[in-house]
Design a protein around this motif. Structure first.
Motif, mmCIF file in Angstrom:
data_model
loop_
_atom_site.group_PDB
_atom_site.id
_atom_site.type_symbol
_atom_site.label_atom_id
_atom_site.label_comp_id
_atom_site.label_asym_id
_atom_site.label_seq_id
_atom_site.Cartn_x
_atom_site.Cartn_y
_atom_site.Cartn_z
ATOM 1 N N LEU A 278 -36.717 72.043 57.591
ATOM 2 C CA LEU A 278 -36.512 71.276 56.380
ATOM 3 C C LEU A 278 -36.218 72.253 55.256
ATOM 4 O O LEU A 278 -36.191 73.468 55.464
ATOM 5 C CB LEU A 278 -37.769 70.453 56.064
ATOM 6 N N GLU A 279 -35.999 71.735 54.070
ATOM 7 C CA GLU A 279 -35.682 72.606 52.943
ATOM 8 C C GLU A 279 -36.818 73.606 52.728
ATOM 9 O O GLU A 279 -37.961 73.235 52.487
ATOM 10 C CB GLU A 279 -35.480 71.780 51.679
ATOM 11 N N GLY A 280 -36.503 74.906 52.836
ATOM 12 C CA GLY A 280 -37.486 75.954 52.622
ATOM 13 C C GLY A 280 -38.353 76.276 53.817
ATOM 14 O O GLY A 280 -39.136 77.224 53.773
ATOM 15 N N GLU A 281 -38.263 75.523 54.899
ATOM 16 C CA GLU A 281 -39.125 75.747 56.057
ATOM 17 C C GLU A 281 -38.305 76.294 57.224
ATOM 18 O O GLU A 281 -37.229 75.782 57.528
ATOM 19 C CB GLU A 281 -39.814 74.447 56.464
ATOM 20 N N VAL A 282 -38.804 77.349 57.868
ATOM 21 C CA VAL A 282 -38.077 78.006 58.951
ATOM 22 C C VAL A 282 -38.902 77.988 60.228
ATOM 23 O O VAL A 282 -40.098 77.708 60.218
ATOM 24 C CB VAL A 282 -37.719 79.463 58.585
ATOM 25 N N CYS A 283 -38.230 78.312 61.318
ATOM 26 C CA CYS A 283 -38.884 78.352 62.632
ATOM 27 C C CYS A 283 -38.412 79.591 63.379
ATOM 28 O O CYS A 283 -37.212 79.889 63.411
ATOM 29 C CB CYS A 283 -38.542 77.082 63.416
ATOM 30 N N PHE A 284 -39.348 80.342 63.952
ATOM 31 C CA PHE A 284 -39.050 81.500 64.794
ATOM 32 C C PHE A 284 -39.681 81.293 66.172
ATOM 33 O O PHE A 284 -40.772 80.739 66.279
ATOM 34 C CB PHE A 284 -39.639 82.796 64.223
ATOM 35 N N THR A 285 -38.997 81.770 67.207
ATOM 36 C CA THR A 285 -39.631 81.957 68.506
ATOM 37 C C THR A 285 -39.509 83.429 68.856
ATOM 38 O O THR A 285 -38.401 83.980 68.864
ATOM 39 C CB THR A 285 -38.963 81.100 69.591
ATOM 40 N N GLY A 286 -40.630 84.086 69.107
ATOM 41 C CA GLY A 286 -40.585 85.515 69.385
ATOM 42 C C GLY A 286 -41.916 86.020 69.896
ATOM 43 O O GLY A 286 -42.914 85.290 69.947
ATOM 44 N N PHE A 287 -41.933 87.295 70.288
ATOM 45 C CA PHE A 287 -43.168 87.919 70.732
ATOM 46 C C PHE A 287 -44.095 88.118 69.531
ATOM 47 O O PHE A 287 -43.646 88.427 68.425
ATOM 48 C CB PHE A 287 -42.889 89.269 71.397
ATOM 49 N N ILE A 288 -45.392 87.941 69.752
ATOM 50 C CA ILE A 288 -46.395 88.191 68.727
ATOM 51 C C ILE A 288 -47.014 89.560 68.989
ATOM 52 O O ILE A 288 -47.478 89.839 70.094
ATOM 53 C CB ILE A 288 -47.493 87.106 68.738
ATOM 54 N N MET A 289 -47.003 90.408 67.958
ATOM 55 C CA MET A 289 -47.511 91.764 68.104
ATOM 56 C C MET A 289 -48.409 92.094 66.928
ATOM 57 O O MET A 289 -48.114 91.726 65.788
ATOM 58 C CB MET A 289 -46.358 92.774 68.167
ATOM 59 N N ASP A 290 -49.534 92.799 67.183
ATOM 60 C CA ASP A 290 -50.399 93.212 66.083
ATOM 61 C C ASP A 290 -49.771 94.389 65.339
ATOM 62 O O ASP A 290 -49.076 95.231 65.921
ATOM 63 C CB ASP A 290 -51.787 93.589 66.607
ATOM 64 N N THR A 291 -50.003 94.430 64.029
ATOM 65 C CA THR A 291 -49.406 95.460 63.183
ATOM 66 C C THR A 291 -49.887 96.854 63.573
ATOM 67 O O THR A 291 -49.143 97.834 63.454
ATOM 68 C CB THR A 291 -49.727 95.182 61.709
ATOM 69 N N TYR A 292 -51.130 96.964 64.064
ATOM 70 C CA TYR A 292 -51.649 98.276 64.451
ATOM 71 C C TYR A 292 -50.795 98.892 65.553
ATOM 72 O O TYR A 292 -50.395 100.062 65.463
ATOM 73 C CB TYR A 292 -53.101 98.145 64.911
ATOM 74 N N CYS A 293 -50.506 98.139 66.609
ATOM 75 C CA CYS A 293 -49.697 98.675 67.702
ATOM 76 C C CYS A 293 -48.260 98.957 67.250
ATOM 77 O O CYS A 293 -47.623 99.879 67.764
ATOM 78 C CB CYS A 293 -49.707 97.700 68.888
ATOM 79 N N ILE A 294 -47.754 98.159 66.316
ATOM 80 C CA ILE A 294 -46.407 98.408 65.812
ATOM 81 C C ILE A 294 -46.356 99.743 65.087
ATOM 82 O O ILE A 294 -45.474 100.584 65.326
ATOM 83 C CB ILE A 294 -45.957 97.267 64.875
ATOM 84 N N GLU A 295 -47.314 99.968 64.189
ATOM 85 C CA GLU A 295 -47.274 101.165 63.355
ATOM 86 C C GLU A 295 -47.648 102.435 64.112
ATOM 87 O O GLU A 295 -47.240 103.528 63.714
ATOM 88 C CB GLU A 295 -48.181 100.973 62.144
ATOM 89 N N ARG A 296 -48.404 102.322 65.214
ATOM 90 C CA ARG A 296 -48.725 103.528 65.993
ATOM 91 C C ARG A 296 -47.556 103.939 66.885
ATOM 92 O O ARG A 296 -47.527 105.052 67.403
ATOM 93 C CB ARG A 296 -50.000 103.314 66.814
ATOM 94 N N GLY A 297 -46.582 103.049 67.084
ATOM 95 C CA GLY A 297 -45.365 103.407 67.811
ATOM 96 C C GLY A 297 -45.373 103.077 69.281
ATOM 97 O O GLY A 297 -44.336 102.781 69.856
ATOM 98 N N THR A 298 -46.549 103.140 69.906
ATOM 99 C CA THR A 298 -46.668 102.794 71.328
ATOM 100 C C THR A 298 -47.819 101.799 71.500
ATOM 101 O O THR A 298 -48.705 101.706 70.647
ATOM 102 C CB THR A 298 -46.943 104.038 72.192
ATOM 103 N N LEU A 299 -47.802 101.077 72.615
ATOM 104 C CA LEU A 299 -48.849 100.098 72.865
ATOM 105 C C LEU A 299 -50.188 100.796 73.094
ATOM 106 O O LEU A 299 -50.257 101.787 73.831
ATOM 107 C CB LEU A 299 -48.502 99.259 74.099
ATOM 108 N N LEU A 300 -51.238 100.280 72.468
ATOM 109 C CA LEU A 300 -52.560 100.882 72.624
ATOM 110 C C LEU A 300 -53.027 100.794 74.065
ATOM 111 O O LEU A 300 -53.702 101.695 74.569
ATOM 112 C CB LEU A 300 -53.560 100.175 71.689
ATOM 113 N N ASP A 301 -52.676 99.709 74.755
ATOM 114 C CA ASP A 301 -53.121 99.524 76.137
ATOM 115 C C ASP A 301 -52.135 100.064 77.161
ATOM 116 O O ASP A 301 -52.372 99.973 78.357
ATOM 117 C CB ASP A 301 -53.376 98.040 76.411
ATOM 118 N N ASN A 302 -51.037 100.634 76.699
ATOM 119 C CA ASN A 302 -50.025 101.225 77.597
ATOM 120 C C ASN A 302 -49.226 102.236 76.799
ATOM 121 O O ASN A 302 -48.137 101.941 76.296
ATOM 122 C CB ASN A 302 -49.122 100.131 78.162
ATOM 123 N N GLY A 303 -49.790 103.425 76.648
ATOM 124 C CA GLY A 303 -49.234 104.428 75.753
ATOM 125 C C GLY A 303 -47.848 104.923 76.109
ATOM 126 O O GLY A 303 -47.186 105.565 75.287
#
Length: 336
Positions: free
Chosen positions: A11-36
């Protein structure tokens, strides 16, 4: 999982995304914490649900939506950072569909949690992705196009329980739901949503989050009425993002007959004991302090879920340690 690279307008002003959900910590460290060995933006499908919802550093950092890489790149795109409600919905939905020690036990997915998320996007300054004021977070099997058709045709949609964003009338501010209030005053709304509102002795809060708290009834109505005098930094205007409207000159407050809260009563001047015949120039009226309950309510709302998650994790972590100790004791006995 089908992951779309661009938002769909609902609707006006409302958007929809479908995508992977990732925590910011793993994003900023560069590699997955559980799979370095895996770069975060190149392999979000390898990120475990255990790491996503059970590791304190990951949960506390908040979550983002990652969509498909653009042409010529292998990195998924950080399209939006979720607000506090969106973060809590990630934990709830992931535990329903996933396999982990705190999951519901009905799920089958171990890695690569993806979701379809709807909401209103708020642009932010700097390199960080815009914040998404989340309306709903659903499993990725729900299609954005189906949601768009349902929204435009007014057909009922049956997502998980959500806190609805107020409807946005064309050319104006959001309408205030029953039981809610506008922190800017009647027919006004925040024009600078990403600015941080700071008041001495209170936690910092974004103007958009403060406004959302008013709409959702998190701020008592009698306290909300005093906020317009204190939120000038939020640039209150007749429509979000428009030119600010100057506040009217301060006037002496009217006499209140009904009881007031303790915080406001402490700031009320004592009544005059006599009548002065000679004209007296009234001193400038100082704004009353913001009642502490306003921000305590918002802070408790943000932190309540996290405290609950930590308590659950701590109990389960201690139980796992106990089981490990018992297994070691049995092994020692057997060896002897």
């Amino acid at each position: 999982v089908q992951v779309h690279a661009a938002p769909r307008l609902l609707l006006e002003g409302e958007v929809c995304f479908t995508g992977f959900i990732m925590d910011t910590y793993c994003i900023e460290r560069g590699t997955l914490l559980d799979n370095g060995s895996v770069e975060t933006l190149k392999g979000p499908e390898k990120h475990s649900i255990h790491c996503l919802v059970e590791i304190d550093r990951c949960v506390d950092s908040g979550y983002e939506i990652l969509t498909d890489p653009i042409e010529g790149s292998d990195d998924h795109v950080r399209v939006a950072k979720l607000d506090a409600f969106g973060n809590s919905e990630v934990v709830r939905v992931a535990r329903e569909v996933g396999i982990c020690s705190t999951c519901s036990g009905n799920g089958t997915q171990r890695k690569g949690f993806a979701a379809t998320v709807t909401g209103i996007q708020r642009e932010t300054a700097g390199p960080n992705p815009p914040t998404l004021m989340v309306k709903s977070l659903l499993p990725s099997s729900v299609n954005c196009e189906d949601l768009r058709q349902s929204a435009t045709s007014s057909a009922p949609v049956t997502p998980a329980p959500i806190i609805s964003e107020p409807d946005l009338p064309s050319g104006g501010c959001p309408s205030v739901p029953d039981g809610g209030c506008s922190i800017c005053g009647e027919n006004l709304c925040v024009g600078n949503p990403d600015v941080i509102f700071n008041f001495p002795g209170q936690p910092e809060v974004a103007c958009a989050e403060l406004q959302q708290g008013g709409y959702q009834g998190l701020i008592p109505l009698d306290q909300c009425a005093f906020l317009p005098d204190f939120v000038a930094v939020c640039k209150c205007a007749a429509s979000g993002g428009a030119s600010p409207i100057s506040a009217p000159p301060a006037t002496n407050p009217p006499v209140t007959i009904a009881p007031v809260t303790q915080a406001l009563a402490a700031a009320t001047q004592a009544p005059a004991t006599g009548v002065t015949e000679a004209p007296v120039t009234s001193p400038p009226v100082s704004a009353a302090p913001v009642p502490r309950g306003i921000f305590i309510t918002l802070r408790e709302t943000r932190n309540q879920l996290r405290a609950s998650f930590r308590k659950t994790r701590d109990g389960e972590r201690e139980e796992r340690r106990k089981n490990i100790r018992e297994r070691r004791d049995r092994t020692d006995v057997f060896d002897r």
